[in-house]
Design an enzyme around this catalytic site. Sequence first.
Site, PDB file in Angstrom:
ATOM      1  N   GLY A  40      52.695  35.061  46.908  1.00 18.14           N
ATOM      2  CA  GLY A  40      51.392  35.690  46.777  1.00 18.14           C
ATOM      3  C   GLY A  40      50.644  35.129  45.587  1.00 18.14           C
TER       4      GLY A  40
ATOM      5  CG  ASP B 124      44.255  50.271  42.029  1.00 22.12           C
ATOM      6  OD1 ASP B 124      43.654  50.766  42.998  1.00 22.12           O
ATOM      7  OD2 ASP B 124      44.455  49.051  41.914  1.00 22.12           O
TER       8      ASP B 124
END
EC number: 2.7.10.1
Length: 958
Positions: free
Chosen positions: A602, A720
């Site tokens: 990623g 978050d």
Amino acid sequence: CTLSHVTTIIYDNYYFNVCTSNLVDFVILFQWEVVQRTLNGSQFYTYSVCNVGEREQDNWLRTTFIQRRPAASRVFVELQFIVRDCNSFGDSSVTCKETFNLFTSESDADVGTTFRKGQFKKVATIAPDEITSKNELHINTETRVVENLSRKGFYLAFQDIGACVALLSARVYYKTCPATVKSLASFPETVAGGENQALREVSGVCMDNAISEELPRIYCTVDGEWVVPVGQCQCKSGYEEVKDACQECQAGFFKAAASGDKCEPCPANTQKLNSGALVCPCMDGFYRAPTDPPTGPCSGLPSAPRDLVATTTQLSTGKLLLSWQPPEDTGGRSDITYSIECQRCEGVVCQSCGEKIRYEPASTGLTDTKVSVSELDAHLNYTFTVEAHSGVSLFASQIRNILYPLSSDPPKITSMRLVERTSTSLSLSWDVFPRPRVQSRPIRYELTYRKKDDNLDVTTYIVLILEKNFVQISKLAPGTAYLFRVQALSSDGTPGGSSMEEQFETSLEERLTQNNTAVISCAAVGGAAMLFIVVMVLFLRRRKRNSHTRQGPEDTYFSSSEQLKPLKTYVDPHTYEDPNTAVLKFATEIHPSHITKQKVIGAGEFGEVYRGILKVPGRKEVAVAIKTLKPGYSEKQRQDFLSEASIMGQFSHQNIIRLEGVVTKFKHAMIVTEYMENGALDRYLRDHDGEFASFQLVGMLRGIAAGMKYLSDMSYVHRDLAARNILVNNTLECKVSDFGLSRVLEDDPEGTYTTSGGKIPIRWTAPEAIAYRKFTSASDVWSFGIVMWEVMAFGERPYWDMSNHEVMKAINEAFRLPAPMDCPSAVYQLMLQCWLQDRSKRPRFGDIVNLLDKLLRSPDSLKTIADFDPRVSIRLPSTSGSDGSPFRSVSEWLESIKMSQYSENFTCAGVVTMDQVLQMKNEDIKNIGVRLPGHLKRIAYSILGLKDQTSTLSVFAV
């Protein structure tokens, strides 16, 4: 001017148009003439004018259109000319001058013979240094600069107002810094800048096989000279600089790193490779120690110590003096040390002497060639082994000199020890004597273990055959004792000497697993029900008590005075004056040589993320995720990157991602965390849509809630929380990650954090956090409710395709996400509690964990399913698209409900129109190959919604 009045002259590759008419608004007087002259025996042409006896002179001479190179904003005009002395004309020189003027005019296109004085601006008045008399000729040279040119081209013009002047040449040019190579960097030809850009920065390119840590740059001055080179290119490893180029190292030479150094000859005991070598590997039988530089010489193993002698000093006290001579061959090293091993033999059975025996000064790390051994028992045989070690002994078996050696085939196990234990696993290791040489056949071991249970008549043994002297055994029962026995096997598989049977016990801690199928007894169900009733009564009382003290939307989240200022154990790394101090305090520094990158998995905000291996000496190898910092970072970016490690390093919980360590003291900074095999939770659920039962999904949510309770107890707000920031391992254990937006709670009673800017994840954020930018644990609870919806909807996007503005408007109008398909009613009710507008009424994470635990202990409570409306939950626009027209194909309909993988199934079954879809029943859906329960229900509910909407549309049309 008309064409009939223009004379064109070509001189020195320049075109000069002479205009010879006098028209209104185009005042061009014709007095300039082309004259042929002789100077020093050579003929040349001049443009001349000499009307000194006439009044009001205004004579112009203009060049043709001169195209400009785009970068050349500054040009030089060099003029050669002759000016006659006015005194030489006597009294008749009424208007005589000794100067003339230089003008310029810019244009994007050639205007031909069109001339307008107003378009020209004066550059300079040209005056001679020397004037020409009747008897002596003087040629003057003057250079003027024309600045700030910006259009495609320009004209030059010369104005005479009454001089006697002859123009010999006009040279127009601009200056450049020539193409060059400096410090192995190639720089292109560059046009010099103007007065408003005295230094023009130019980027270069490293020559072949050269690299630079920063982009090579240099500056071009207005005079066309290169100055102040920045960033030096250096030849890569395996190359050296030769005449502004990088050439491979010759055979037998090497260069390990990019630098300006020359290649070096291969050191002693290394292989001489072909050209371009990065390092010289060791020859067979020679090694480098871990602390040796890779560019240094290689060393051999030390030979055996010599002349080992045992001297009895005090027989009555069991004391012995061992002495020996150093090895004849030290392998070229000076770091020789010795170690002593002792075995006690009774008959033919030998075992380690254990900790009873005492050595003076020590049994390992000896630099002297003698040691005193005491606490020996009488009438027993002892075998002592002296080993010589050096820095390279790790790579091969140590050379031994054994006093009274005993033959043993196979070797014997001398001790077993517990390395690590959890509630379901034990890690063990053991010692073997004598240790095998590297060149010999590897030893295999037979490990037998059983659960310690004296009450059973039948005992079950588990036997493992291993090739290493350590093992990790998993899937054990928590809080249970096990008995282990290890035997070394000979080359033909015959068991050798065995260890004593050792007992080790797993820890009592139990972790909730997703595959728990244990049946709860009736008594436990009754007890859980009673406990649930008590908790609900206390909860209602607390809510009632809170309702009397509630002050408004900004009231405190905590409901009791003891919780207004919780014990703060988290320290915000941003409060440190030097952020590097926080990293060193909360994170473990890892040497980059212990990290092996394997594959990019990623990309993060600061760089790529790799899967890799962490192998620290003395610890077993573990899989890790490695976050890297991309090249060219600023110091602030580096500090922001490492601040996440400073945060993670303060947490220790099984549902919080574990920080393994950081790399900060080397060029490439890294953050190393545990590796989660299944990646992000939202993507994992989408890939396994419908494959998990509600019980398993609730188990995942319980793990997330436990991690958030831990953070909340530490006075920490995540800000978050979303399924994309939850990671899943191969046992479906969920862990909270991504602390980039997180902040600490302040000490004020409301316990909020106010942001000054930055992006807010609208779909996951509580309304008060959006409106006031104030975050609390209560706003994290709202986000957890959204995560619950994501999990139960198998990774569906919250609020579907609604815009952020539509989401905020809907929430303020009391809209809440509908129950996902097959969502237990109790779970959906908990979601709605998390989404209460008044944050003081939302449950705490401790309450959420307790409630989820009760649901998991009572699986029957998950059987009641919440009401499901496919028209809302699957988010179908209708039986048609947004323009009101029906779905054009079955594949378009399947794509709208994210079931496009079954398009081929419908086609093969002959279901190719929406009318055929509307006639399908559950059995028909199964028959075409839809087997997963979740997918089957999604398609069935969608068809139900289609039928309902079709009927509604028909009635509406009537």
